[in-house]
Write an enzyme that holds these catalytic residues in place. Sequence first.
Site, mmCIF file in Angstrom:
data_model
loop_
_atom_site.group_PDB
_atom_site.id
_atom_site.type_symbol
_atom_site.label_atom_id
_atom_site.label_comp_id
_atom_site.label_asym_id
_atom_site.label_seq_id
_atom_site.Cartn_x
_atom_site.Cartn_y
_atom_site.Cartn_z
ATOM 1 N N HIS A 1 0.846 -1.196 0.000
ATOM 2 C CA HIS A 1 0.000 0.000 0.000
ATOM 3 C C HIS A 1 0.884 1.250 0.000
ATOM 4 C CE1 HIS A 1 -2.863 3.067 1.207
ATOM 5 N NE2 HIS A 1 -2.143 3.301 2.296
ATOM 6 N N ASP B 1 7.645 21.777 -26.210
ATOM 7 C CA ASP B 1 7.753 20.448 -25.603
ATOM 8 C C ASP B 1 8.816 20.537 -24.516
ATOM 9 O OD1 ASP B 1 7.649 17.663 -25.047
ATOM 10 O OD2 ASP B 1 7.049 17.278 -27.107
ATOM 11 N N TRP C 1 7.585 -0.147 4.026
ATOM 12 C CA TRP C 1 8.129 0.533 2.840
ATOM 13 C C TRP C 1 9.549 0.984 3.064
ATOM 14 C CZ3 TRP C 1 9.332 5.682 1.190
ATOM 15 C CH2 TRP C 1 9.233 6.652 2.180
ATOM 16 N N SER D 1 13.714 5.929 -13.793
ATOM 17 C CA SER D 1 12.667 6.770 -14.370
ATOM 18 C C SER D 1 12.629 8.135 -13.692
ATOM 19 C CB SER D 1 11.324 6.050 -14.215
ATOM 20 O OG SER D 1 10.262 6.926 -14.409
ATOM 21 N N SER D 2 12.747 8.142 -12.361
ATOM 22 C CA SER D 2 12.671 9.410 -11.631
ATOM 23 C C SER D 2 13.852 10.308 -11.944
ATOM 24 C CB SER D 2 12.636 9.159 -10.128
ATOM 25 O OG SER D 2 11.496 8.426 -9.798
ATOM 26 N N HIS E 1 13.790 11.704 3.357
ATOM 27 C CA HIS E 1 13.185 12.981 3.696
ATOM 28 C C HIS E 1 13.047 13.932 2.515
ATOM 29 C CE1 HIS E 1 10.940 14.974 6.683
ATOM 30 N NE2 HIS E 1 11.278 16.068 6.040
ATOM 31 N N GLU F 1 12.467 12.945 -0.274
ATOM 32 C CA GLU F 1 11.333 12.295 -0.937
ATOM 33 C C GLU F 1 10.000 12.842 -0.413
ATOM 34 O OE1 GLU F 1 10.880 10.186 -3.341
ATOM 35 O OE2 GLU F 1 8.833 9.491 -2.979
ATOM 36 N N TYR G 1 9.403 15.775 0.512
ATOM 37 C CA TYR G 1 9.145 17.055 -0.146
ATOM 38 C C TYR G 1 8.906 16.877 -1.640
ATOM 39 C CZ TYR G 1 10.386 18.707 4.375
ATOM 40 O OH TYR G 1 10.401 18.899 5.721
ATOM 41 N N SER H 1 -1.069 26.740 -5.089
ATOM 42 C CA SER H 1 -0.695 28.137 -5.310
ATOM 43 C C SER H 1 -1.193 28.663 -6.650
ATOM 44 C CB SER H 1 0.825 28.304 -5.253
ATOM 45 O OG SER H 1 1.315 27.788 -4.045
ATOM 46 N N HIS I 1 15.556 12.718 11.942
ATOM 47 C CA HIS I 1 14.407 12.794 12.853
ATOM 48 C C HIS I 1 13.490 11.584 12.696
ATOM 49 C CE1 HIS I 1 12.057 15.372 9.700
ATOM 50 N NE2 HIS I 1 11.816 14.107 9.522
ATOM 51 N N HIS I 2 13.726 10.793 11.651
ATOM 52 C CA HIS I 2 12.995 9.524 11.538
ATOM 53 C C HIS I 2 13.623 8.466 12.438
ATOM 54 C CE1 HIS I 2 10.637 10.760 7.968
ATOM 55 N NE2 HIS I 2 11.678 11.525 7.723
ATOM 56 N N THR J 1 7.108 26.622 6.038
ATOM 57 C CA THR J 1 5.792 26.020 5.801
ATOM 58 C C THR J 1 4.705 26.957 6.308
ATOM 59 O OG1 THR J 1 6.896 23.923 6.231
ATOM 60 C CG2 THR J 1 4.514 23.874 6.009
ATOM 61 N N LYS K 1 4.190 29.827 3.986
ATOM 62 C CA LYS K 1 3.353 29.465 2.841
ATOM 63 C C LYS K 1 1.882 29.471 3.217
ATOM 64 C CE LYS K 1 6.149 26.894 -0.319
ATOM 65 N NZ LYS K 1 5.934 26.076 -1.484
ATOM 66 N N ARG L 1 2.022 0.719 15.034
ATOM 67 C CA ARG L 1 1.812 0.562 13.593
ATOM 68 C C ARG L 1 2.033 -0.892 13.202
ATOM 69 N NH1 ARG L 1 5.845 4.684 10.535
ATOM 70 N NH2 ARG L 1 4.650 4.081 8.715
#
Lengths: 201, 632, 98
Positions: free
Chosen positions: B80, B109, B144, B175-176, B259, B261, B263, B274, B308-309, B334, B337, B456
Amino acid sequence: MTTHETAGHATTTGLDNRKVMMWAFIGSDCLFFASLVSTYLLYRGKSVVGPYPYEVFNIPYTSVSAFVLLMSSLTMVLALGAIQRGDHTRLRIWLLATSILGCIFLGGQYFEFTVFVEQGVTLQGNLFGSSFFTLTSFHGLHVTFGVVILMSFFVMSLRGRLSQEQSLNIELAGLYWHFVDIVWIVIFTVVYLIEAPNIVH
Amino acid sequence: MAANSGSLPRFLERPTSYTTGVWGWITTVDHKKIGIMYGFTAIFFFLLGGLEAVVIRSQLAFAGNEIVSPDIYNQLFTMHALTMIFLAIMPLAVTFFNLIVPLQIGARDVAFPRLNALSYWIYLSGGLLLNAGWILGGAADSGWFAYAPLTLDQYGSGGRGMDFYSLGLLVLGVSSVAGGLNFLVTIINMRAPGMTLMRMPVFTWMAFITSILLVTAMPVITIALIELALDRILGTQFFAPGAGGDPLLWQHLFWVFGHPEVYILILPAMGIVSEVLPTFSKKPLFGYPFIIFSGIFIGFMGWAVWSHHMFTVGMGPVANATFAITTMLIAVPTGVKIFNWIGTMWGGSIDFKTPMLFSIGFVFLFIIGGLSGVSHAAPPSDYQQQDTYYIVAHLHYVLFGGAIFGIFSGIYYWWPKFSGKLLNENLGVIHFALLFIGMNMSFGPMHWLGMDGMPRRIYTYGAEYGWEFWNTVSTIGSYIIALGTIVFIVNVFYTMRQERRTDLADPWDGRTLEWSIPSPVPEYNFKEIPIVNGLDSFWDTKYSTDEQGYMTPIPQGASDDNQEDEEVDIHMPGLSYFPFITGIGLSVSGFGFAIYSQFNVVGLTVAIVGILATFFGAYGWCFEPADPEDHH
Amino acid sequence: MATEHHNTEHPSSTKYVVIALILSVVTAIEVAVVYVEALAAALIPILLLLSVGKFVVVVGYYMHLKFEHKLFTILFASGLILAIYVLCALMLLFGVFI
């Protein structure tokens, strides 16, 4: 030929898209190698069984390899100068020379690997083997890829398909090749030379 | 690269005639068609991931439930997450990069159209590769972030899922990176005359920052995945504790990527919001430069917070304190924004159309998710929350309430641009209402459950813990989300059957360049490359501002730039087979390596075939003239 | 604007050979330093300094970055700085420097 992919309008910065891409790719590739070098350095001295790097490294031998790769950067830059002047004979000579130097480096690496394996350093044997072989063969793959590109351009040039106006192709191949060379400058120092005989292990 | 070649087999020469049909899609290099393929594929994976979520929630609805086995449950929550992150949200963001960025910067293009097609084909086949485990000995099941050494056979379940995990994500990473490089160069180098960096629309800016993050963060996970794959396939020792391998190395490498990722997932949605908020508030964006610099700062700080993870792994007080401070710092841009978005709406004449509803929903839910995020930026409080449902609540508020709401806002906003049809407004409002209610019902109670100590990734729980009531509520919420998603699908099919309209070039009174051209967008995008004179320059052609700051419409003359009846001869890059061959070849080789430990010979053969196909594709690509008319 | 960069400030072939000689000499020094017992204590900083020098020369002259549009420097430097940062941060976190 530079703007084909852009459907015909000039770029914002006036720089070629492919060259911008190549430098961005090189910036990105820095992080590939940084992660591998990090792994190697963090695992330095953490292997629970030998052989250890200082037991197997042969600094004079690797120095010759490093020198060969360094010289291939010279021949590469001479190849670029040749095509920019429209000197196709020298272009072919220097392209071939660069490829041969690259192949000598790869052959040297292959021989080094076989010697290491004989001494008991294997991919599965200990942390040193795992991280060392992964790092150096990742670099070796880069060199191999570069040799394939250079040989392709050599053949293209022989068949008259590489004109002076297409010198950007050689320039980009050169950027890649020099980058592979500077990675080896780093690896040569942080992997090989710091295992020097005078450093206490 | 370059040069003509007369030596290609005839069937591989650049096709010129396919405009529709399957071959038209397979050989296309048009950013709009690629974007549409990205969109539909990503929605498909979104539904798949959603289905997995519904099964997970059904299993947790009651104490001691046994709808699925523990083993399947592990695969479900792992897949998931992987599906939603790598196969739904990221590609949906890339969908909008493809569809919108070239239009917003006034380009015909992207910089490398064939590379763009390659990114798509790798994504599609890599997504299938990642899911192939379901039918070949079990899908990925270690979570994950796949903490070592659970990913090794002797410590984990022993299933083959982690082979598909490592190789699938490796392939998707290619690809990314390719996509990131492509959009980086496109935004640097393909802007229309006059479009300076500080005149770029915010969405393009966020795409720019996201591309930089993709190009720099993906390499780190790629190396970690290579090490994992080598451990599993060739028996290296990177993460084997017995040999001295350090599980923390995996955690660090994963989160160094992980991390940024986060963002990568949220910045595109912030960009969409925006764009939508000012359009439907009939006001320019409040504090454009602040939004841009906050985005840059967030992207930059994404590199300085990863540990921090890992507060609870015992890094020591200095490291924990450092990462706590850097993490809390991110709350500043943040917050800036959020205040800018609210400032944009303040005093505007707000039009509550569906895109606007989703954007307001985004702001509201993202505030909640952001605040719960700050609460575990402090290590002592994180010690309590780590690995509980509180984290699950937080991440769903930012990724579902944030990213997905932003993406739906974008879907409703830009749908007419590419189809010439408006999504039904009533169904849209119902979709929004169901999603908003379902989302809060499903993930809100998880805050309580987490504070109450529910961990979890547990397969079930005993009734004596007292978690059953809120779990049941949460499950009902997930069904409401599912219902809302069905309404969206109905809306899509309903809309597709409508007649195409010709009056939808600018249905929302938009500000950016994509609204200055007809809908659906012609193949060449802009008949003439626009000249940009300022931020919101398309708006400036429609409105003038008087001394009091009020907007007055400029009467539109008889100019009919939007008529598409006259023939224009604009040269576009030709179609190509090679991105398809290269992309599929890469995934086939990944598949071969993934099944190598199960079926040695077959796996190796498949891998070699895949590698040969990749090389053949790449070689053909290099020698193919970039432009079919160069062919002698 | 910036497409006329070729051949203008391009160093000559002789210059490239001279640079190669310098690089070779620095490599020789690197290898030699390793065997000098007196320098053992300061070996790692010396080696790092020398290889950084080689790195900069190759990037600046062979890769021509010194003479190019600053955008290329930005692209390369951002990747490189992040790479060094990640490497150093990880080594710090794993206590290699302590």
